[in-house]
Design a protein around this motif. Structure first.
Motif, PDB file in Angstrom:
ATOM      1  N   ILE A 286      64.209  52.251  32.192  1.00 16.31           N
ATOM      2  CA  ILE A 286      63.057  53.050  32.604  1.00 16.31           C
ATOM      3  C   ILE A 286      62.211  53.419  31.390  1.00 16.31           C
ATOM      4  CG2 ILE A 286      62.294  55.214  33.639  1.00 16.31           C
ATOM      5  CD1 ILE A 286      63.434  53.269  35.651  1.00 16.31           C
ATOM      6  N   GLY A 287      60.956  53.018  31.448  1.00 12.91           N
ATOM      7  CA  GLY A 287      60.007  53.380  30.409  1.00 12.91           C
ATOM      8  C   GLY A 287      58.859  54.170  31.007  1.00 12.91           C
ATOM      9  N   VAL A 288      57.899  54.495  30.172  1.00 11.24           N
ATOM     10  CA  VAL A 288      56.762  55.280  30.636  1.00 11.24           C
ATOM     11  C   VAL A 288      55.502  54.787  29.946  1.00 11.24           C
ATOM     12  CG1 VAL A 288      56.946  57.086  28.874  1.00 11.24           C
ATOM     13  CG2 VAL A 288      56.006  57.655  31.116  1.00 11.24           C
ATOM     14  N   ASN A 289      54.390  54.845  30.668  1.00 14.64           N
ATOM     15  CA  ASN A 289      53.085  54.523  30.098  1.00 14.64           C
ATOM     16  C   ASN A 289      52.540  55.764  29.398  1.00 14.64           C
ATOM     17  OD1 ASN A 289      51.893  51.703  31.230  1.00 14.64           O
ATOM     18  ND2 ASN A 289      53.293  52.603  32.723  1.00 14.64           N
ATOM     19  N   TYR A 290      52.298  55.626  28.112  1.00 16.59           N
ATOM     20  CA  TYR A 290      51.828  56.735  27.283  1.00 16.59           C
ATOM     21  C   TYR A 290      50.319  56.572  27.109  1.00 16.59           C
ATOM     22  CZ  TYR A 290      51.754  59.713  22.976  1.00 16.59           C
ATOM     23  OH  TYR A 290      51.499  60.670  22.014  1.00 16.59           O
ATOM     24  N   GLY A 291      49.573  57.125  28.067  1.00 20.67           N
ATOM     25  CA  GLY A 291      48.121  57.084  28.001  1.00 20.67           C
ATOM     26  C   GLY A 291      47.579  58.258  27.202  1.00 20.67           C
ATOM     27  N   THR A 292      46.381  58.109  26.690  1.00 21.50           N
ATOM     28  CA  THR A 292      45.822  59.143  25.808  1.00 21.50           C
ATOM     29  C   THR A 292      44.394  59.531  26.189  1.00 21.50           C
ATOM     30  OG1 THR A 292      45.130  57.418  24.252  1.00 21.50           O
ATOM     31  CG2 THR A 292      47.269  58.460  23.855  1.00 21.50           C
ATOM     32  N   VAL A 293      44.036  59.338  27.464  1.00 21.70           N
ATOM     33  CA  VAL A 293      42.678  59.678  27.898  1.00 21.70           C
ATOM     34  C   VAL A 293      42.643  61.155  28.279  1.00 21.70           C
ATOM     35  CG1 VAL A 293      40.738  59.001  29.365  1.00 21.70           C
ATOM     36  CG2 VAL A 293      42.470  57.315  28.747  1.00 21.70           C
ATOM     37  N   ALA A 294      42.794  61.990  27.275  1.00 24.73           N
ATOM     38  CA  ALA A 294      42.850  63.437  27.480  1.00 24.73           C
ATOM     39  C   ALA A 294      42.468  64.125  26.174  1.00 24.73           C
ATOM     40  CB  ALA A 294      44.249  63.867  27.921  1.00 24.73           C
ATOM     41  N   ASN A 295      42.061  65.376  26.279  1.00 23.51           N
ATOM     42  CA  ASN A 295      41.637  66.109  25.074  1.00 23.51           C
ATOM     43  C   ASN A 295      42.598  67.231  24.702  1.00 23.51           C
ATOM     44  OD1 ASN A 295      41.155  68.033  27.015  1.00 23.51           O
ATOM     45  ND2 ASN A 295      38.928  68.065  26.761  1.00 23.51           N
ATOM     46  N   ASN A 296      43.761  67.260  25.358  1.00 21.46           N
ATOM     47  CA  ASN A 296      44.680  68.371  25.119  1.00 21.46           C
ATOM     48  C   ASN A 296      46.117  67.894  24.943  1.00 21.46           C
ATOM     49  OD1 ASN A 296      44.954  67.477  27.721  1.00 21.46           O
ATOM     50  ND2 ASN A 296      44.898  69.499  28.689  1.00 21.46           N
ATOM     51  N   LEU A 297      46.286  66.671  24.445  1.00 23.35           N
ATOM     52  CA  LEU A 297      47.623  66.110  24.304  1.00 23.35           C
ATOM     53  C   LEU A 297      48.332  66.655  23.066  1.00 23.35           C
ATOM     54  CD1 LEU A 297      46.928  62.360  25.156  1.00 23.35           C
ATOM     55  CD2 LEU A 297      47.948  64.098  26.639  1.00 23.35           C
ATOM     56  N   PRO A 298      49.653  66.772  23.122  1.00 23.61           N
ATOM     57  CA  PRO A 298      50.401  67.189  21.930  1.00 23.61           C
ATOM     58  C   PRO A 298      50.375  66.089  20.873  1.00 23.61           C
ATOM     59  CG  PRO A 298      51.894  66.617  23.719  1.00 23.61           C
ATOM     60  CD  PRO A 298      50.518  66.587  24.296  1.00 23.61           C
ATOM     61  N   PRO A 299      50.644  66.423  19.619  1.00 20.30           N
ATOM     62  CA  PRO A 299      50.657  65.416  18.548  1.00 20.30           C
ATOM     63  C   PRO A 299      51.694  64.330  18.834  1.00 20.30           C
ATOM     64  CG  PRO A 299      50.724  67.641  17.645  1.00 20.30           C
ATOM     65  CD  PRO A 299      50.930  67.778  19.116  1.00 20.30           C
ATOM     66  N   PRO A 300      51.396  63.080  18.468  1.00 23.07           N
ATOM     67  CA  PRO A 300      52.337  61.979  18.729  1.00 23.07           C
ATOM     68  C   PRO A 300      53.743  62.222  18.198  1.00 23.07           C
ATOM     69  CG  PRO A 300      50.214  61.091  18.093  1.00 23.07           C
ATOM     70  CD  PRO A 300      50.117  62.580  17.910  1.00 23.07           C
ATOM     71  N   ALA A 301      53.867  62.834  17.025  1.00 25.99           N
ATOM     72  CA  ALA A 301      55.201  63.086  16.471  1.00 25.99           C
ATOM     73  C   ALA A 301      56.003  64.010  17.380  1.00 25.99           C
ATOM     74  CB  ALA A 301      55.084  63.686  15.071  1.00 25.99           C
ATOM     75  N   GLN A 302      55.324  64.984  17.962  1.00 24.95           N
ATOM     76  CA  GLN A 302      55.989  65.911  18.881  1.00 24.95           C
ATOM     77  C   GLN A 302      56.395  65.188  20.162  1.00 24.95           C
ATOM     78  OE1 GLN A 302      53.632  69.406  19.604  1.00 24.95           O
ATOM     79  NE2 GLN A 302      55.088  70.293  21.056  1.00 24.95           N
ATOM     80  N   VAL A 303      55.538  64.288  20.623  1.00 28.09           N
ATOM     81  CA  VAL A 303      55.835  63.514  21.830  1.00 28.09           C
ATOM     82  C   VAL A 303      57.050  62.617  21.599  1.00 28.09           C
ATOM     83  CG1 VAL A 303      54.977  61.743  23.408  1.00 28.09           C
ATOM     84  CG2 VAL A 303      53.444  63.557  22.626  1.00 28.09           C
ATOM     85  N   ALA A 304      57.066  61.925  20.467  1.00 28.22           N
ATOM     86  CA  ALA A 304      58.182  61.029  20.159  1.00 28.22           C
ATOM     87  C   ALA A 304      59.498  61.800  20.098  1.00 28.22           C
ATOM     88  CB  ALA A 304      57.925  60.304  18.842  1.00 28.22           C
ATOM     89  N   HIS A 305      59.482  62.957  19.448  1.00 35.65           N
ATOM     90  CA  HIS A 305      60.687  63.783  19.348  1.00 35.65           C
ATOM     91  C   HIS A 305      61.134  64.254  20.730  1.00 35.65           C
ATOM     92  CE1 HIS A 305      63.562  66.568  17.548  1.00 35.65           C
ATOM     93  NE2 HIS A 305      63.119  67.483  18.395  1.00 35.65           N
TER      94      HIS A 305
END
Length: 380
Positions: A33-52
């Motif tokens: 199971i994977g997930v699509n990590y889209g970024t069409v937003a202006n309020n996303l957390p930093p990528p490093a935080q997402v990866a963690h």
């Protein structure tokens, strides 16, 4: 032994069993199971935080990106998470040129691998459905050129090349056994594409969305709920859910061209948790039902009527609600998580928390101590 003591022991034993069943379920989901990590937003957390967050708090260990964002690729370095990146549609014609492909790999692949586990490059998204002739005729040559560059860089065994398709590539899909690719595209584009995928040991990737194909009458069928099913006269089998029917229609079309040996990967599928008032089945309950049942189904090993006894690598759309996506309201609410990384609904993606594990460990210790005291008492 008193009824109260029996009740206490039973409740603690149930808690222990439930915890280990949950761990078993988590392990079953991992890897597929994977997930699509889209970024069409202006309020996303930093990528490093997402990866963690994905690594430490969820069972998701595969992500698909819609570009090759260097910041995100750096964030997933040394995590082991399998990352799929994408070449945007508008770069496909340029990718047919060897110099451009070499530069693209130098810019977006080589600075990050092997620290970041890049496993696949997708050339465009739903290219055939764009009806853009330049993109369509450039698709397979672009994939071939990219593969040539990967081979030269000794990256071809680590990184696959593919491209995802909408079900609009089918001219017929019902019943599933009559699935067929659109005439013209079938022999001139899709057959060479399938041949490339076979030669490079890469999967055929599709974006099936029962949400977009269902009606009020087929909502239960789309959500994996109990339903009357759909009978295929040709194969004499009942379909109990729409996803199986969609996948088997794709399989039938591939078989017609002689490529039924290729793996099929679900590059995108999902269900929105909110939509416009005129839409039906658009709520958190339905989204949780679809995605939860989806995860259980594709990891079960049951397969589909025409592809039995297999699992499907599957990428749920999407990781976050994306507030800048255009279109109807539902397009902005496909996320499993809000941008503060709290779940929109619970489908078992979050790992058992440390606190929960500690509680179970405590309950287990109490259970062992209690049983031990009873044994001592009864034999004292």
């Amino acid at each position: 032994m008193s009824k109260e003591l029996i009740s206490m022991l039973s409740s603690r034993l149930i808690a222990v069993i439930s915890f280990f069943l949950a761990l078993t379920l988590v392990r079953g989901f991992e890897g597929t199971i994977g997930v699509n990590y889209g970024t069409v937003a202006n309020n996303l957390p930093p990528p490093a935080q997402v990866a963690h967050f994905l690594l430490e708090s969820t069972v998701i260990n595969r992500v698909r990106l819609f570009d090759a964002n260097p910041e995100i690729l750096r964030a997933f370095a040394h995590t082991g998470v399998a990352v799929t990146i994408s070449v945007p549609n508008d770069q496909i014609p340029d990718l047919t040129k060897l110099n451009f492909a070499q530069q693209w790999v130098e810019d977006y692949i080589q600075p990050h691998t092997p620290a970041t586990n890049i496993v696949r490059i997708l050339v465009g998204n739903e290219v055939i459905s764009t009806a853009n002739k330049l993109l369509i005729v450039s698709l397979v040559p672009a994939m071939e050129t990219l593969q040539t560059v990967l081979v030269a860089a000794s990256l071809d065994r680590r990184i696959q090349v593919s491209t995802p398709h909408s079900l609009g590539i089918l001219s017929n899909s019902s019943p599933p056994s009559t699935g067929k690719f659109r005439q013209g595209y079938d022999t001139h584009v899709i057959k060479p594409l399938l041949s490339f995928l076979r030669d490079s040991n890469s999967p055929f990737m599709v974006n099936p969305y029962p949400f977009f194909d269902c009606s009020p009458d087929t909502l239960d069928y789309a959500l994996f709920r109990p339903n009357a099913g759909v009978f295929d006269e040709n194969t004499r089998v009942f379909y109990t859910n729409m996803l199986d029917a969609q996948l088997d229609a794709v399989f039938s079309a591939m078989k017609l061209l002689g490529f039924d040996d290729l793996e099929i990967v679900i590059a995108e599928t999902g269900w929105p948790s909110m939509g416009d008032a005129t839409q039906f089945g658009v709520d958190a309950k339905s989204a949780a039902e679809y995605n939860g049942n989806l995860m259980r189904h594709v990891t079960s090993g049951v397969g589909t009527p025409l592809m039995p006894n297999r699992t499907f690598e599957t990428y749920i759309f999407a990781l976050f609600n994306e507030d800048l996506k255009p279109g109807p309201t539902c397009e902005r609410y496909f996320g499993l998580f809000r941008t503060d990384m709290t779940p929109v609904y619970d489908i078992g993606i979050l790992r058992p928390t440390v606190a929960a594990a500690a509680n179970i460990e405590h309950a287990t210790c109490l259970l062992v101590i209690t049983v031990g005291l009873l044994i001592i008492k009864n034999h004292g």
